[in-house]
Design a protein around this motif. Structure first.
Motif, PDB file in Angstrom:
ATOM      1  N   UNK A 134       0.838  -1.206   0.000  1.00 35.08           N
ATOM      2  CA  UNK A 134       0.000   0.000   0.000  1.00 35.08           C
ATOM      3  C   UNK A 134       0.871   1.254   0.000  1.00 35.08           C
ATOM      4  N   UNK A 135       0.310   2.344  -0.528  1.00 38.86           N
ATOM      5  CA  UNK A 135       1.013   3.647  -0.433  1.00 38.86           C
ATOM      6  C   UNK A 135       0.891   4.168   0.997  1.00 38.86           C
ATOM      7  N   UNK A 136       1.658   5.218   1.306  1.00 35.85           N
ATOM      8  CA  UNK A 136       1.602   5.817   2.640  1.00 35.85           C
ATOM      9  C   UNK A 136       0.191   6.286   3.003  1.00 35.85           C
ATOM     10  N   UNK A 137      -0.459   6.916   2.044  1.00 36.41           N
ATOM     11  CA  UNK A 137      -1.818   7.421   2.287  1.00 36.41           C
ATOM     12  C   UNK A 137      -2.798   6.282   2.541  1.00 36.41           C
ATOM     13  N   UNK A 138      -2.620   5.203   1.769  1.00 36.45           N
ATOM     14  CA  UNK A 138      -3.512   4.048   1.958  1.00 36.45           C
ATOM     15  C   UNK A 138      -3.271   3.402   3.320  1.00 36.45           C
ATOM     16  N   UNK A 139      -2.004   3.336   3.721  1.00 39.72           N
ATOM     17  CA  UNK A 139      -1.709   2.774   5.048  1.00 39.72           C
ATOM     18  C   UNK A 139      -2.363   3.624   6.138  1.00 39.72           C
ATOM     19  N   UNK A 140      -2.355   4.926   5.923  1.00 38.50           N
ATOM     20  CA  UNK A 140      -2.948   5.810   6.920  1.00 38.50           C
ATOM     21  C   UNK A 140      -4.466   5.641   6.958  1.00 38.50           C
ATOM     22  N   UNK A 141      -5.051   5.340   5.808  1.00 41.96           N
ATOM     23  CA  UNK A 141      -6.496   5.060   5.779  1.00 41.96           C
ATOM     24  C   UNK A 141      -6.812   3.797   6.567  1.00 41.96           C
ATOM     25  N   UNK A 142      -5.940   2.812   6.440  1.00 43.72           N
ATOM     26  CA  UNK A 142      -6.150   1.558   7.183  1.00 43.72           C
ATOM     27  C   UNK A 142      -6.032   1.830   8.693  1.00 43.72           C
ATOM     28  N   UNK A 143      -5.049   2.662   9.041  1.00 39.77           N
ATOM     29  CA  UNK A 143      -4.883   3.011  10.459  1.00 39.77           C
ATOM     30  C   UNK A 143      -6.143   3.714  10.980  1.00 39.77           C
ATOM     31  N   UNK A 144      -6.741   4.523  10.124  1.00 34.86           N
ATOM     32  CA  UNK A 144      -7.974   5.212  10.523  1.00 34.86           C
ATOM     33  C   UNK A 144      -9.119   4.201  10.678  1.00 34.86           C
ATOM     34  N   UNK A 145      -9.196   3.249   9.736  1.00 41.90           N
ATOM     35  CA  UNK A 145     -10.233   2.209   9.834  1.00 41.90           C
ATOM     36  C   UNK A 145     -10.061   1.419  11.135  1.00 41.90           C
ATOM     37  N   UNK A 146      -8.822   1.145  11.486  1.00 43.96           N
ATOM     38  CA  UNK A 146      -8.535   0.378  12.705  1.00 43.96           C
ATOM     39  C   UNK A 146      -8.987   1.149  13.954  1.00 43.96           C
ATOM     40  N   UNK A 147      -8.831   2.483  13.892  1.00 40.17           N
ATOM     41  CA  UNK A 147      -9.285   3.302  15.024  1.00 40.17           C
ATOM     42  C   UNK A 147     -10.810   3.355  15.091  1.00 40.17           C
ATOM     43  N   UNK A 148     -11.452   3.316  13.915  1.00 39.95           N
ATOM     44  CA  UNK A 148     -12.917   3.455  13.875  1.00 39.95           C
ATOM     45  C   UNK A 148     -13.649   2.172  14.223  1.00 39.95           C
ATOM     46  N   UNK A 149     -13.016   1.038  13.904  1.00 36.94           N
ATOM     47  CA  UNK A 149     -13.728  -0.242  13.939  1.00 36.94           C
ATOM     48  C   UNK A 149     -14.185  -0.613  15.358  1.00 36.94           C
ATOM     49  N   UNK A 150     -13.483  -0.082  16.356  1.00 40.29           N
ATOM     50  CA  UNK A 150     -13.855  -0.414  17.741  1.00 40.29           C
ATOM     51  C   UNK A 150     -15.004   0.466  18.246  1.00 40.29           C
ATOM     52  N   UNK A 151     -15.546   1.281  17.363  1.00 41.13           N
ATOM     53  CA  UNK A 151     -16.621   2.226  17.707  1.00 41.13           C
ATOM     54  C   UNK A 151     -16.242   3.038  18.939  1.00 41.13           C
ATOM     55  N   UNK A 152     -15.191   3.824  18.784  1.00 40.50           N
ATOM     56  CA  UNK A 152     -14.677   4.561  19.945  1.00 40.50           C
ATOM     57  C   UNK A 152     -15.627   5.668  20.384  1.00 40.50           C
ATOM     58  N   UNK A 153     -15.470   6.041  21.662  1.00 40.50           N
ATOM     59  CA  UNK A 153     -16.261   7.174  22.159  1.00 40.50           C
ATOM     60  C   UNK A 153     -15.686   8.476  21.632  1.00 40.50           C
ATOM     61  N   UNK A 154     -14.381   8.496  21.419  1.00 42.42           N
ATOM     62  CA  UNK A 154     -13.760   9.673  20.803  1.00 42.42           C
ATOM     63  C   UNK A 154     -12.509   9.224  20.061  1.00 42.42           C
TER      64      UNK A 154
END
Ligand code: ATP
Length: 356
Positions: A134-154
């Protein structure tokens, strides 16, 4: 959506007070930026929200819950840092699923939520790739998905785009805002990049020495900095020293080396007395150049060095002892470099009077 309330927070490291009796309220669903000079306490504040630091004094509320002393994994925050820290041996989907497996979520549910999170960051078709494909930007998107997937409070973001090149940063800025708003997530975002904060934030706080110097929208902070530190830190500005002739909340008259200036207060809660020394802050693009003597707020000088940038030009405007920076949109005065005297003037609402 939760609010985040920080009350009288103090965090010390030995003799260093990294956060000093700090108060801050972040609204539900707000995309809130922390900015300030290096060492001002941004990361310490973010890490205190995540639970990696326990403050000596003060309280942190997520909604109605006091989380000040809660362990990080019990706070249910989503985090994204400078380095993407994806597991290289796992696929994109496995990386995103990791947090849910740790939480013992059922297999079907994991599959569904990973799919949703990857779709949200537009990476649905990359699920089976490894991070090094993946490109750097795509890796960062995955990192964002990983943060979102746990349905965080913030969501807590620490320089999430600093490893990306300029073009990708622009793209990901907009993407982070879209996702935060789509998920209605209260987000705290630390950055060194003012443009990122100005273009993406709902509001921002400028910190210095572990304290908050100003909180406001990008426009408010840029247009009406409350103190010299903020005026200098966000964007560029010209400072002119002077003494107050008269002042009230509606406007201030200041005597300067260039004559009388009419301006507005940066901090309307602090009306200076007559005679007080103050600093005027004028943004370079707020000056207008002319050959005629302006009605008010004029500075006589000559254009020195200039840089042509297409849609704008930047001038060093030599006025007595001082050199002002001036930016002209649709440049007309380029040929005046090294020639005769001109006038620069600024509207009173663009002259911000700072009392510190
Ligand atoms: P930067 O923009 O450089 O990342 P920052 O605004 O994030 O800076 P912090 O990392 O929060 O600043 O640091 C605030 C202060 O606390 C600094 O004086 C720093 O040296 C100090 N500090 C931070 N972490 C520690 C630590 N673990 N041990 C000792 N001092 C620390």
């Amino acid at each position: 959506m939760i609010s985040i309330r920080i009350q009288k927070l103090t965090k010390r490291f030995g003799l260093v007070t990294a956060l000093d009796d700090l108060d801050l309220a972040i609204e539900p669903g707000e995309l809130f930026f922390l900015l300030g000079p290096s060492g001002c306490g941004k990361t310490t504040l973010l890490r205190s929200l995540a639970g990696f630091y326990i403050p000596e004094e003060g309280t942190i509320f997520f909604g109605a819950d006091d989380v000040t002393r809660l362990a990080p994994h019990k706070r249910n925050t989503g985090m994204m840092f400078q380095s993407y820290a994806l597991w290289p041996h796992m696929t994109v989907a496995e990386n995103v699923a990791f947090g849910l497996e740790e939480r013992k979520v059922a297999r079907d549910e994991i599959k569904r939520r990973v799919g949703e999170a990857l779709e949200a960051v537009r990476m649905g078709s990359y699920a089976e790739r490894k991070p090094n494909q993946l490109s750097g930007g795509q890796q960062q998107r995955v990192a964002l998905a990983r943060a979102l997937v746990v349905r965080p409070r913030c969501l807590l973001l620490d320089e999430p785009l600093s490893n990306l090149d300029a073009k990708l940063r622009l793209e990901m800025r907009a993407e982070i805002r879209r996702v935060c708003k789509e998920f209605a997530l209260t987000t705290v975002y630390v950055t060194h990049d003012q443009k990122e904060a100005l273009s993406v934030s709902d509001r921002m706080a400028i910190l210095d020495g572990g304290r908050i110097r100003q909180v406001g929208t990008a426009r408010a902070v840029y247009r009406r900095p409350a103190c010299k530190l903020v005026a200098n830190f966000i964007g560029e500005t010209d400072f002119i020293e002077g003494n107050v002739v008269s002042a009230d909340r509606g406007g201030v008259v200041v005597e300067t080396a260039f004559g009388r200036f009419y301006g507005v207060l940066g901090d309307v809660t602090r009306v200076p007395p007559a005679g007080a020394s103050v600093t005027l802050s004028v943004r370079p693009e707020c000056w207008t150049l002319s050959r005629e003597i302006p009605e008010r707020n004029g500075v006589k000088g000559r254009i020195g060095a200039c840089v042509y940038l297409g849609e704008t030009a930047q001038y060093d405007f030599r006025a007595g002892e001082q050199t002002l920076k001036i930016i002209e949109l649709n440049p007309r005065f380029l040929d005046q470099s090294g020639r005769g005297e001109l006038f620069a003037s600024a509207a009173p609402e663009d002259v911000v009077v700072l009392t510190e």
